[in-house]
Enzyme design. Sequence first.
Site, PDB file in Angstrom:
ATOM      1  N   GLY A  28       9.444   6.877  12.362  1.00  0.00           N
ATOM      2  CA  GLY A  28       8.077   6.338  12.344  1.00  0.00           C
ATOM      3  C   GLY A  28       7.588   6.155  10.933  1.00  0.00           C
ATOM      4  CE  LYS A  29       7.553   0.998   7.862  1.00  0.00           C
ATOM      5  NZ  LYS A  29       7.564  -0.434   7.592  1.00  0.00           N
ATOM      6  CG  ASP A 145      -4.893  13.368  10.306  1.00  0.00           C
ATOM      7  OD1 ASP A 145      -5.788  12.871  11.012  1.00  0.00           O
ATOM      8  OD2 ASP A 145      -3.851  12.754   9.977  1.00  0.00           O
TER       9      ASP A 145
HETATM   10  N1  LIG Z   1       8.843  17.583  12.344  1.00  0.00           N
HETATM   11  C1  LIG Z   1       8.694  16.593  13.213  1.00  0.00           C
HETATM   12  N2  LIG Z   1       9.207  16.709  14.455  1.00  0.00           N
HETATM   13  C2  LIG Z   1       9.081  15.700  15.347  1.00  0.00           C
HETATM   14  N3  LIG Z   1       8.476  14.521  15.085  1.00  0.00           N
HETATM   15  C3  LIG Z   1       7.937  14.354  13.862  1.00  0.00           C
HETATM   16  C4  LIG Z   1       8.020  15.365  12.875  1.00  0.00           C
HETATM   17  N4  LIG Z   1       7.395  14.921  11.750  1.00  0.00           N
HETATM   18  C5  LIG Z   1       6.959  13.686  12.024  1.00  0.00           C
HETATM   19  N5  LIG Z   1       7.281  13.331  13.289  1.00  0.00           N
HETATM   20  C6  LIG Z   1       6.990  12.037  13.939  1.00  0.00           C
HETATM   21  O1  LIG Z   1       7.405  11.016  13.040  1.00  0.00           O
HETATM   22  C7  LIG Z   1       6.492   9.943  13.020  1.00  0.00           C
HETATM   23  C8  LIG Z   1       6.079   9.658  11.578  1.00  0.00           C
HETATM   24  O2  LIG Z   1       5.466  10.779  11.050  1.00  0.00           O
HETATM   25  P1  LIG Z   1       4.766  10.782   9.642  1.00  0.00           P
HETATM   26  O3  LIG Z   1       4.164  12.131   9.447  1.00  0.00           O
HETATM   27  O4  LIG Z   1       5.688  10.251   8.628  1.00  0.00           O
HETATM   28  O5  LIG Z   1       3.707   9.645   9.779  1.00  0.00           O
HETATM   29  P2  LIG Z   1       2.237   9.634  10.272  1.00  0.00           P
HETATM   30  O6  LIG Z   1       1.974  10.787  11.172  1.00  0.00           O
HETATM   31  O7  LIG Z   1       1.987   8.324  10.894  1.00  0.00           O
HETATM   32  O8  LIG Z   1       1.406   9.932   8.992  1.00  0.00           O
HETATM   33  P3  LIG Z   1       1.009   9.606   7.510  1.00  0.00           P
HETATM   34  O9  LIG Z   1       0.031   8.478   7.606  1.00  0.00           O
HETATM   35  O10 LIG Z   1       0.341  10.883   7.110  1.00  0.00           O
HETATM   36  O11 LIG Z   1       2.201   9.311   6.672  1.00  0.00           O
HETATM   37  C9  LIG Z   1       5.336  10.341  13.919  1.00  0.00           C
HETATM   38  O12 LIG Z   1       5.514   9.665  15.142  1.00  0.00           O
HETATM   39  C10 LIG Z   1       5.496  11.833  14.138  1.00  0.00           C
HETATM   40  O13 LIG Z   1       5.126  12.199  15.456  1.00  0.00           O
END
Ligand SMILES: Nc1ncnc2c1ncn2[C@@H]1O[C@H](COP(=O)(O)OP(=O)(O)OP(=O)(O)O)[C@@H](O)[C@H]1O
Length: 257
Positions: A28-29, A145
């Site tokens: 994901g991004k 958040d």
């Molecule tokens: N440790 C983890 N275990 C499972 N899924 C995760 C984990 N960390 C992130 N994800 C998933 O990966 C995806 C991207 O997460 P990421 O934190 O990079 O982006 P975000 O939540 O959109 O936030 P940001 O805008 O802060 O970068 C999300 O769908 C999140 O649920």
Amino acid sequence: MLSETKIKRLLNNYIEKETSFRFQKFLGKGSYGIAYVLVHKETGEQYVLKRMKSKFKKKKQSILKFKQEIEMLKLLDFPNIPNVILEGEIEGIPFYIMDLIDGHTFEQEIFQEGKSFSLEESFTILKKLLDVVIKIHDKKIVHRDLRTPNILIKNETIYIIDFGLASYITENAFIEKINNPKKLEDPRSDLYFIGHFLLFLIYSNYSPTSRKERSWQEELKLPKEVQNYIERLLLIGPAFSSAKEALQSIPTFIIRA
Ligand SMILES: Nc1ncnc2c1ncn2[C@@H]1O[C@H](COP(=O)(O)OP(=O)(O)OP(=O)(O)O)[C@@H](O)[C@H]1O
């Protein structure tokens, strides 16, 4: 300029040659980072690699913020928060590898799986969430958040991810920024988000009875103690001073012993 494709290739080579992991898929991004699933070459276990987007490479503040996220995750060394396994930097782009939480976010539970939570179930989840949030605040960190995509559930256990907007707690922050609770460097920012999170849980079990726009108080018609409690989380009523106080103040009649 360093393109996302080039950084992906460099990172891929580094992970493949220098570590015990290999890339599996894109996850994901977000606004600041990109996440991938990695697999441990020997155990086959999955992990998450998160790296900063290359467009922030020259932005000192963004780099510091990303590194602060790693530092905080390391401080929060308890099971409900992903453990940092490895951290590094490629061409000035920081990245880290953490545990993959193999559960569902509440966004998935409610909006994809169509799950609904009774009032009792909602408060049982709230209780578990507050237990984790108390431990985070004890480390002088506020997440800021705590929304449904950042709270996960796996085998009845609650996990919190994404400390990208987190900050250290600052004295007197509450008085100064009371009008902007999302940005507060104070535990009450988390309580405010938790108030909204709780409403999402409760609304999952609600079917509209009228087309008229009504407030949540009018729509949900919750018992007075519950409504007051949520209003305090949302800073409409007198604010709780801490997550501990919010936990102790949960109306007792809701959760069966
Ligand atoms: N440790 C983890 N275990 C499972 N899924 C995760 C984990 N960390 C992130 N994800 C998933 O990966 C995806 C991207 O997460 P990421 O934190 O990079 O982006 P975000 O939540 O959109 O936030 P940001 O805008 O802060 O970068 C999300 O769908 C999140 O649920």
